[in-house]
Design an enzyme around this catalytic site. Structure first.
Site, PDB file in Angstrom:
ATOM      1  N   ARG A  64       0.813  -1.217   0.000  1.00 24.59           N
ATOM      2  CA  ARG A  64       0.000   0.000   0.000  1.00 24.59           C
ATOM      3  C   ARG A  64       0.849   1.272   0.000  1.00 24.59           C
ATOM      4  NH1 ARG A  64      -3.658  -1.344   4.891  1.00 24.59           N
ATOM      5  NH2 ARG A  64      -2.814  -3.458   4.979  1.00 24.59           N
ATOM      6  N   GLU A 101       2.572  -9.453  14.552  1.00 25.73           N
ATOM      7  CA  GLU A 101       1.860  -9.821  15.776  1.00 25.73           C
ATOM      8  C   GLU A 101       2.149 -11.291  16.129  1.00 25.73           C
ATOM      9  OE1 GLU A 101      -2.076  -8.460  15.458  1.00 25.73           O
ATOM     10  OE2 GLU A 101      -2.537  -8.850  17.563  1.00 25.73           O
TER      11      GLU A 101
END
Ligand code: PRP
Ligand code: ADE
Length: 179
Positions: A64, A101
């Site tokens: 992105r 994560e």
């Protein structure tokens, strides 16, 4: 950037609850890209901020970051350098691992894409933990790049990425924030 422009950009970003997993409020920039006024206003705001800053290169991180970094580089008249996930860049690369994560991932940059002393601006769509841009900073600095600035369309301040990047000596700029 005036209030009207900030509202135009912020309102163009759709929020998708519980994507990609329960509890995450996903801030989706694809709806901003579909709105040409909002997309143009986003690039214009970044150009206004950086037009006299004297950067030699814009670095955008897959994927992105490409959507905002490349048009900004064109508008500023400087080169665009992609940082990519492993196995995508064809010439010689250097790599940095970074924490997700769950587990780790790797980013790569072409070894010859940054020259010693190049003044570099990093661009990405969104700042969450800051792990992506920390790894990108390390890649640029290993090549001798002078990188002290990171620009984002969206900041998620509650996650604390801005403080993390400040400890690396980076100045963080973002157009909109979502609490
Ligand atoms: C997203 C986003 C940022 C990063 C932000 O990219 O586009 O690059 O996560 O998170 P962080 O601040 O915690 O590092 P993602 O890795 O999902 O890849 P994509 O752009 O290809 O969707
Ligand atoms: N990347 C990390 N956290 C995100 C979020 N909440 N929305 C969109 N992209 C993200």
């Amino acid at each position: 950037m005036n209030q009207e422009t900030e509202t135009l950009i912020k309102d163009s970003i759709k929020t998708v609850p519980d994507y990609p997993k329960a509890g995450i409020m996903f801030r989706d920039v694809t709806s901003l890209l579909e709105d040409p006024k909002a997309y143009q206003a986003t690039i214009d705001a970044l150009v206004a901020k950086y037009k006299d800053a004297g950067f030699d290169k814009i670095v955008g991180t897959e994927s992105r970051g490409f959507l905002f970094g490349a048009p900004l580089a064109l508008a500023l008249g400087v080169g665009f350098v992609p940082v990519r996930k492993p196995g995508k860049l064809p010439r010689e690369v250097i790599s940095e691992d970074y924490e997700l994560e769950y587990g780790t991932d790797t980013l790569q940059i072409h070894q010859d894409a940054i020259q010693n002393g190049d003044k570099v601006l990093m661009v990405d769509d969104l700042l969450a933990t800051g792990g992506t841009i920390e790894a990108t900073t390390k890649l640029i600095r290993r090549l001798g790049g002078d990188v002290k600035h990171a620009a984002f369309v969206i900041n998620l301040p509650e996650i604390g990425g801005e403080q993390r990047l400040q400890t690396l000596g980076l100045e963080v700029f973002s157009l909109v924030a979502f609490e």
